[in-house]
Design an enzyme around this catalytic site. Structure first.
Site, PDB file in Angstrom:
ATOM      1  N   ASN A 264       0.815  -1.402  -0.397  1.00  0.00           N
ATOM      2  CA  ASN A 264      -0.110   0.179   0.176  1.00  0.00           C
ATOM      3  C   ASN A 264       0.980   1.249   0.559  1.00  0.00           C
ATOM      4  OD1 ASN A 264       0.053  -0.969   3.206  1.00  0.00           O
ATOM      5  ND2 ASN A 264      -1.238   0.272   3.828  1.00  0.00           N
TER       6      ASN A 264
ATOM      7  N   GLU B 112       0.096   4.868   0.564  1.00  0.00           N
ATOM      8  CA  GLU B 112      -0.217   5.753   1.280  1.00  0.00           C
ATOM      9  C   GLU B 112      -0.439   7.567   0.536  1.00  0.00           C
ATOM     10  OE1 GLU B 112      -1.313   5.630   5.739  1.00  0.00           O
ATOM     11  OE2 GLU B 112      -2.089   3.598   4.891  1.00  0.00           O
TER      12      GLU B 112
ATOM     13  N   CYS C  12      -4.133   1.169  -2.732  1.00  0.00           N
ATOM     14  CA  CYS C  12      -4.169   0.048  -1.538  1.00  0.00           C
ATOM     15  C   CYS C  12      -3.152  -1.447  -2.253  1.00  0.00           C
ATOM     16  CB  CYS C  12      -5.276  -1.280  -1.444  1.00  0.00           C
ATOM     17  SG  CYS C  12      -6.839  -0.829  -0.733  1.00  0.00           S
TER      18      CYS C  12
ATOM     19  N   GLU D 187      -3.136  -4.369  -3.257  1.00  0.00           N
ATOM     20  CA  GLU D 187      -3.720  -5.010  -4.548  1.00  0.00           C
ATOM     21  C   GLU D 187      -3.512  -5.052  -5.512  1.00  0.00           C
ATOM     22  OE1 GLU D 187      -4.934  -5.113  -1.241  1.00  0.00           O
ATOM     23  OE2 GLU D 187      -5.768  -6.511  -0.765  1.00  0.00           O
TER      24      GLU D 187
ATOM     25  N   CYS E 189     -10.572  -5.420  -0.328  1.00  0.00           N
ATOM     26  CA  CYS E 189     -11.536  -3.911   0.485  1.00  0.00           C
ATOM     27  C   CYS E 189     -12.115  -4.583  -1.138  1.00  0.00           C
ATOM     28  CB  CYS E 189     -11.279  -2.578   0.896  1.00  0.00           C
ATOM     29  SG  CYS E 189     -10.611  -1.937  -0.622  1.00  0.00           S
TER      30      CYS E 189
ATOM     31  N   CYS F 130     -11.069  -2.998  -4.248  1.00  0.00           N
ATOM     32  CA  CYS F 130      -9.896  -3.906  -4.689  1.00  0.00           C
ATOM     33  C   CYS F 130     -11.169  -4.837  -5.215  1.00  0.00           C
ATOM     34  CB  CYS F 130      -9.014  -3.997  -4.079  1.00  0.00           C
ATOM     35  SG  CYS F 130      -7.665  -3.182  -3.229  1.00  0.00           S
TER      36      CYS F 130
HETATM   37  N1  THU Z   1      -4.835  -1.720   2.032  1.00  0.00           N
HETATM   38  C1  THU Z   1      -4.455  -2.788   1.305  1.00  0.00           C
HETATM   39  O1  THU Z   1      -3.712  -1.849   1.721  1.00  0.00           O
HETATM   40  N2  THU Z   1      -5.068  -3.690   1.371  1.00  0.00           N
HETATM   41  C2  THU Z   1      -6.133  -4.741   2.458  1.00  0.00           C
HETATM   42  O2  THU Z   1      -6.432  -5.375   1.735  1.00  0.00           O
HETATM   43  C3  THU Z   1      -6.415  -3.955   3.394  1.00  0.00           C
HETATM   44  C4  THU Z   1      -6.091  -2.095   3.423  1.00  0.00           C
HETATM   45  C5  THU Z   1      -4.516  -0.458   2.743  1.00  0.00           C
HETATM   46  C6  THU Z   1      -5.450   0.985   2.870  1.00  0.00           C
HETATM   47  C7  THU Z   1      -4.793   1.843   3.782  1.00  0.00           C
HETATM   48  O3  THU Z   1      -3.703   1.983   3.030  1.00  0.00           O
HETATM   49  C8  THU Z   1      -4.271   0.787   5.055  1.00  0.00           C
HETATM   50  O4  THU Z   1      -4.348  -0.421   4.713  1.00  0.00           O
HETATM   51  C9  THU Z   1      -4.910   0.793   6.142  1.00  0.00           C
HETATM   52  O5  THU Z   1      -6.712   0.847   5.248  1.00  0.00           O
END
Ligand code: THU
Length: 143
Positions: free
Chosen positions: A45, A47, A56, A58, A89, A92
């Protein structure tokens, strides 16, 4: 049909999670996907200070694979930074449905070596996939 190399997926997803840029959530995620070619691609991920710009792990893994020329995938593994295993999520799930078949295993693992698996069909039943667009027809304003 390619055999799924879960050990390699776990190693790649864990390594990717160590590169995660997650200063806001402190929730570093790594994902690995296995293409039908057998090759494995990873993402973490990333941010953003404007929180909605976050991508994310994924979707970053899928983008890395697509730029390498892949279109079809056999499995996805999310390495989650906590004991409770976590599925992808909703956004994704939709992106996964573009490239994975409904029976593809979508799994999560953690630092305890635990792993849980769902099918894409379970996570996103009746997904809107590219096949629906092929059936599209124009609806005119005055009919
Ligand atoms: N996130 C992912 O990258 N993948 C997931 O399967 C769950 C959520 C990230 C998004 C955000 O940066 C952090 O995790 C918290 O939601």
């Amino acid at each position: 049909m390619t055999a799924i190399n879960w050990a390699a997926l776990n190693a790649a997803a864990k390594a990717a999670s160590e590169q995660a840029y997650a200063p806001y959530s402190q929730f570093p995620v790594g994902v690995a996907i296995q293409a039908e070619s057998g090759k494995i691609y990873a993402g973490c991920n990333v941010e953003n200070a404007s929180y909605g710009g976050t991508v994310c792990a994924e979707r970053n893994a899928i983008a890395a694979a697509v730029v390498a020329g892949e279109r079809k995938f056999a499995a996805l593994l999310v390495y989650t930074p906590q004991s409770k295993l976590t599925p992808p999520c909703g956004i994704c799930r939709q992106v996964i449905a573009e490239f994975f078949t409904p029976d593809a295993p979508i799994a999560s693992s953690n630092h305890l070596g635990q792993q849980q698996s769902w099918s894409l069909q379970q996570l996103l039943p009746d997904a809107f996939t590219p096949t629906y667009l092929a059936a599209s027809e124009k609806i005119s304003k005055d009919s």
